[in-house]
Design an enzyme around this catalytic site. Sequence first.
Site, PDB file in Angstrom:
ATOM      1  N   GLY A  21       8.208  -3.051  38.612  1.00  0.00           N
ATOM      2  CA  GLY A  21       9.443  -3.020  37.839  1.00  0.00           C
ATOM      3  C   GLY A  21       9.167  -3.400  36.400  1.00  0.00           C
ATOM      4  O   GLY A  21       8.059  -3.798  36.040  1.00  0.00           O
ATOM      5  N   LEU A  22      10.174  -3.273  35.567  1.00  0.00           N
ATOM      6  CA  LEU A  22      10.027  -3.546  34.143  1.00  0.00           C
ATOM      7  C   LEU A  22       9.667  -5.003  33.875  1.00  0.00           C
ATOM      8  O   LEU A  22       9.887  -5.879  34.720  1.00  0.00           O
ATOM      9  CB  LEU A  22      11.339  -3.222  33.419  1.00  0.00           C
ATOM     10  CG  LEU A  22      11.769  -1.754  33.386  1.00  0.00           C
ATOM     11  CD1 LEU A  22      13.198  -1.643  32.849  1.00  0.00           C
ATOM     12  CD2 LEU A  22      10.812  -0.926  32.541  1.00  0.00           C
ATOM     13  N   SER A  23       9.132  -5.260  32.699  1.00  0.00           N
ATOM     14  CA  SER A  23       8.901  -6.638  32.263  1.00  0.00           C
ATOM     15  C   SER A  23      10.235  -7.382  32.237  1.00  0.00           C
ATOM     16  O   SER A  23      11.256  -6.845  31.792  1.00  0.00           O
ATOM     17  CB  SER A  23       8.277  -6.634  30.863  1.00  0.00           C
ATOM     18  OG  SER A  23       8.084  -7.937  30.391  1.00  0.00           O
ATOM     19  N   ALA A  25      12.001  -8.117  34.793  1.00  0.00           N
ATOM     20  CA  ALA A  25      12.888  -7.684  35.879  1.00  0.00           C
ATOM     21  C   ALA A  25      13.086  -8.782  36.917  1.00  0.00           C
ATOM     22  O   ALA A  25      14.097  -8.819  37.618  1.00  0.00           O
ATOM     23  CB  ALA A  25      12.337  -6.430  36.552  1.00  0.00           C
ATOM     24  N   GLY A  26      12.090  -9.686  37.041  1.00  0.00           N
ATOM     25  CA  GLY A  26      12.175 -10.753  38.033  1.00  0.00           C
ATOM     26  C   GLY A  26      11.060 -10.711  39.063  1.00  0.00           C
ATOM     27  O   GLY A  26      11.133 -11.397  40.083  1.00  0.00           O
ATOM     28  N   LYS A  27      10.006  -9.937  38.796  1.00  0.00           N
ATOM     29  CA  LYS A  27       8.905  -9.775  39.759  1.00  0.00           C
ATOM     30  C   LYS A  27       8.220 -11.111  40.056  1.00  0.00           C
ATOM     31  O   LYS A  27       8.030 -11.483  41.224  1.00  0.00           O
ATOM     32  CB  LYS A  27       7.883  -8.770  39.227  1.00  0.00           C
ATOM     33  CG  LYS A  27       8.433  -7.386  38.936  1.00  0.00           C
ATOM     34  CD  LYS A  27       7.355  -6.420  38.480  1.00  0.00           C
ATOM     35  CE  LYS A  27       6.696  -6.834  37.175  1.00  0.00           C
ATOM     36  NZ  LYS A  27       7.649  -6.878  36.032  1.00  0.00           N
ATOM     37  N   SER A  28       7.816 -11.809  39.004  1.00  0.00           N
ATOM     38  CA  SER A  28       7.092 -13.070  39.200  1.00  0.00           C
ATOM     39  C   SER A  28       7.968 -14.114  39.867  1.00  0.00           C
ATOM     40  O   SER A  28       7.509 -14.892  40.718  1.00  0.00           O
ATOM     41  CB  SER A  28       6.578 -13.589  37.850  1.00  0.00           C
ATOM     42  OG  SER A  28       5.643 -12.688  37.281  1.00  0.00           O
ATOM     43  N   SER A  95       3.329  -1.552  37.030  1.00  0.00           N
ATOM     44  CA  SER A  95       2.995  -0.331  37.794  1.00  0.00           C
ATOM     45  C   SER A  95       3.957   0.813  37.476  1.00  0.00           C
ATOM     46  O   SER A  95       4.679   1.289  38.351  1.00  0.00           O
ATOM     47  CB  SER A  95       3.029  -0.621  39.303  1.00  0.00           C
ATOM     48  OG  SER A  95       2.359  -1.805  39.624  1.00  0.00           O
TER      49      SER A  95
END
Length: 309
Positions: A21-23, A25-28, A95
């Site tokens: 997902g975008l920077s 976005a909440g991935k980390s 990605s």
Amino acid sequence: MSVQQTENRGDRMGKVIWFMGLSAAGKSTLCRALAEALRERGCRVQILDGDELRNGLCSGLSFTEADRTENVRRVAHVARLLADHGIFVLVAVISPFQQVRDMVRTLVPEMIEVFVDTPLVVCEQRDPKGLYRRARAGMIANFTGIDSPFEPPSAPDIVCRTDQESIEECLSSLLLYLFGESAVAFVEARDRRPTIAVDFDGVIAEYEGWQGEQVLGTPRPDVIAALHQLDAEGWKVVVHTTRGAEDIQDYLVEAGVPFAEINMNSDYLSQGTKPVATVYWDDRAVTYTGNAHRDLAKIRAFRTWNERT
């Protein structure tokens, strides 16, 4: 396969869970939340965060399409090796291209794709590292979402909407996919920490009026001591400010200010820019009393603690 069978298999076998997902976005944030939940279940966990890997394993790579592909290939290779040793590997990498994600799938066939589907406008509002602002100013080239595209995955295993769902709701979806209904009880029983959102200028730092981005006031020892006490009691400290996070982060570290985040509370992701908190500590706050007419007098006569209007 029954839920119990799924749990037993999941507890002894490694998996690669790939968050894309975008920077901002909440991935980390989701990786950290899932890692905590998995460790409570006795699983071995390793987070592979794209930003951190850029400082080590992939430090020699740029942001061209070719180097981005190589970056993802390296991460996928490490993730597969760890998973083969029974470790849950949580990958947080933007990605952006489907072709590259297909390559990852060939390297890690059992990978679980998690699309953190957060709109660009929300990610830009969060912008905890100021990257979008720099990209808009032309200081960063090939930045995903600005001058480089993000191709949404066609068939992700899980979709998390951090602009609409809380961390707990996203975590429930992840655990449900991995372990079934019995795992969701962990999320429902989990208590959030009380949070204090403390203003930077005028509370953490002395403030005599705006003098530029680079002019930061002297740290206030009484405030820092109080924040350390709250931190020791289990409070989450969030700093909120009209300044960019990158403008004050080093200052906070050098001054010994305990803080978890700046201008956001990832325990309660929201669409706006105001961090959710239990208490707001601000030098310009007037507490609503339930009687707006009575509050008007306070508002009209307001002065900060150091008598600024």
